[in-house]
Write a protein that holds these residues in place. Structure first.
Motif, PDB file in Angstrom:
ATOM      1  N   GLY A 149       0.828  -1.202   0.000  1.00 49.63           N
ATOM      2  CA  GLY A 149       0.000   0.000   0.000  1.00 49.63           C
ATOM      3  C   GLY A 149       0.864   1.253   0.000  1.00 49.63           C
ATOM      4  N   PRO A 150       0.329   2.384  -0.394  1.00 48.76           N
ATOM      5  CA  PRO A 150       1.146   3.599  -0.558  1.00 48.76           C
ATOM      6  C   PRO A 150       1.919   4.015   0.690  1.00 48.76           C
ATOM      7  CG  PRO A 150      -1.029   3.890  -1.545  1.00 48.76           C
ATOM      8  CD  PRO A 150      -1.073   2.592  -0.798  1.00 48.76           C
ATOM      9  N   ASP A 151       1.267   3.998   1.861  1.00 47.80           N
ATOM     10  CA  ASP A 151       1.935   4.489   3.075  1.00 47.80           C
ATOM     11  C   ASP A 151       3.074   3.570   3.497  1.00 47.80           C
ATOM     12  OD1 ASP A 151       0.212   6.605   3.097  1.00 47.80           O
ATOM     13  OD2 ASP A 151      -1.134   5.752   4.605  1.00 47.80           O
ATOM     14  N   ARG A 152       2.800   2.251   3.534  1.00 44.86           N
ATOM     15  CA  ARG A 152       3.859   1.314   3.946  1.00 44.86           C
ATOM     16  C   ARG A 152       4.953   1.237   2.893  1.00 44.86           C
ATOM     17  NH1 ARG A 152       2.860  -4.373   6.117  1.00 44.86           N
ATOM     18  NH2 ARG A 152       1.711  -4.665   4.174  1.00 44.86           N
ATOM     19  N   LEU A 153       4.588   1.408   1.619  1.00 46.19           N
ATOM     20  CA  LEU A 153       5.590   1.392   0.556  1.00 46.19           C
ATOM     21  C   LEU A 153       6.576   2.542   0.738  1.00 46.19           C
ATOM     22  CD1 LEU A 153       6.180  -0.263  -2.079  1.00 46.19           C
ATOM     23  CD2 LEU A 153       5.034   1.574  -3.312  1.00 46.19           C
TER      24      LEU A 153
END
Length: 259
Positions: A149-153
């Motif tokens: 996902g964008p945040d964890r990436l």
């Protein structure tokens, strides 16, 4: 059936690569050795590798397998995995076979091992007689990005690693894996593929999207790749190993690679 087990690079410095080479009793009846490439978190002594090794030897084929670095008995850290590192390991194994009279091989690849086989065949077509692939991870970069996902990436990129847990593995996986995968365009690999290939894929695969595999096959030159899609098949397809093996033999016969 004489068996050689050795660690490539043990004397020459650097990280060792565990390799196993098995020869059938008598003169081999299959022109090209089969070189097995396992998936992420697996090893060359796994269930499918052991099954195909036994079937290949019974069919008169030389069978070779390796533990990619970070796996099994090879040196290296699993968390430092990259596709480029896998390709380096495959090149070392192929050079070992070439030195022993086998300039070409049939690559049998599972999951990330299948993606490695395809990338290698695209770059070195003269060294690969055919690819036999089970759920090749041609969309692994997108799968990892969707998983994170964008945040964890972004946190993965910033911190350099992320805790990755699956059925086979639990590891702090380096950001270099994603960064390296961005250097490989598998649709470009598909369009330029000169090697005959068989793809065996399960529709219920939760690790490799069958849609990514369909896109890959659709982009290959006409007649180059055969696809078998199992409507009820999972990622590993361990419940139908004998059928997979028979499909592989049929493909090799049809392509004139075995009698």
């Amino acid at each position: 059936m004489p068996t050689s087990r050795l660690a490539l690079g043990a004397r020459g410095g650097g990280e060792r690569l565990a390799l196993r080479l098995d020869r059938p009793a008598g003169t081999p009846r299959v022109a090209w050795p089969l070189l097995y490439l396992h998936g992420f978190g697996s090893r060359q002594s796994g269930e499918k590798a052991s099954f195909f090794r036994a079937r290949a030897l019974a069919s008169g084929a030389v069978f070779c397998s390796i533990d990619f670095r970070g796996h099994g008995d090879s040196d290296g850290e699993l968390g430092a995995l990259t596709l480029t590192r896998n390709l380096e390991d495959l090149a070392r194994a192929q050079a070992y076979l070439a030195d022993r009279g086998h300039p070409r091989a049939v690559l049998v690849g599972s999951s990330l091992g299948g993606a490695t086989a395809l990338a290698y065949a695209h770059a070195q077509p003269e060294r690969v007689a055919a690819c036999l692939l089970i759920a090749p991870a041609v969309g692994m970069r997108r799968e990892l990005e969707r998983w994170a996902g964008p945040d964890r990436l972004e946190r993965w990129r910033r911190e350099g690693s992320i805790r990755f847990v699956s059925e086979l593995v639990e590891v702090d996986l380096g950001w270099s894996f994603v960064e390296d995968l961005r250097n490989y365009d598998f649709l470009e690999v598909a369009r330029g593929l000169a090697t005959p290939a068989l793809v065996l894929q399960g529709r219920n695969d939760t690790s490799v999207s069958y849609l990514d595999v369909l896109d890959f096959v659709a982009a290959t030159p006409a007649g180059r790749v055969d696809l078998v899609l199992y409507g009820d098949g999972d990622h590993r397809l361990n419940d139908r190993k004998e059928e997979l093996w028979q499909r592989m033999l049929e493909f090799l016969r049809r392509r004139g690679l075995i009698d």
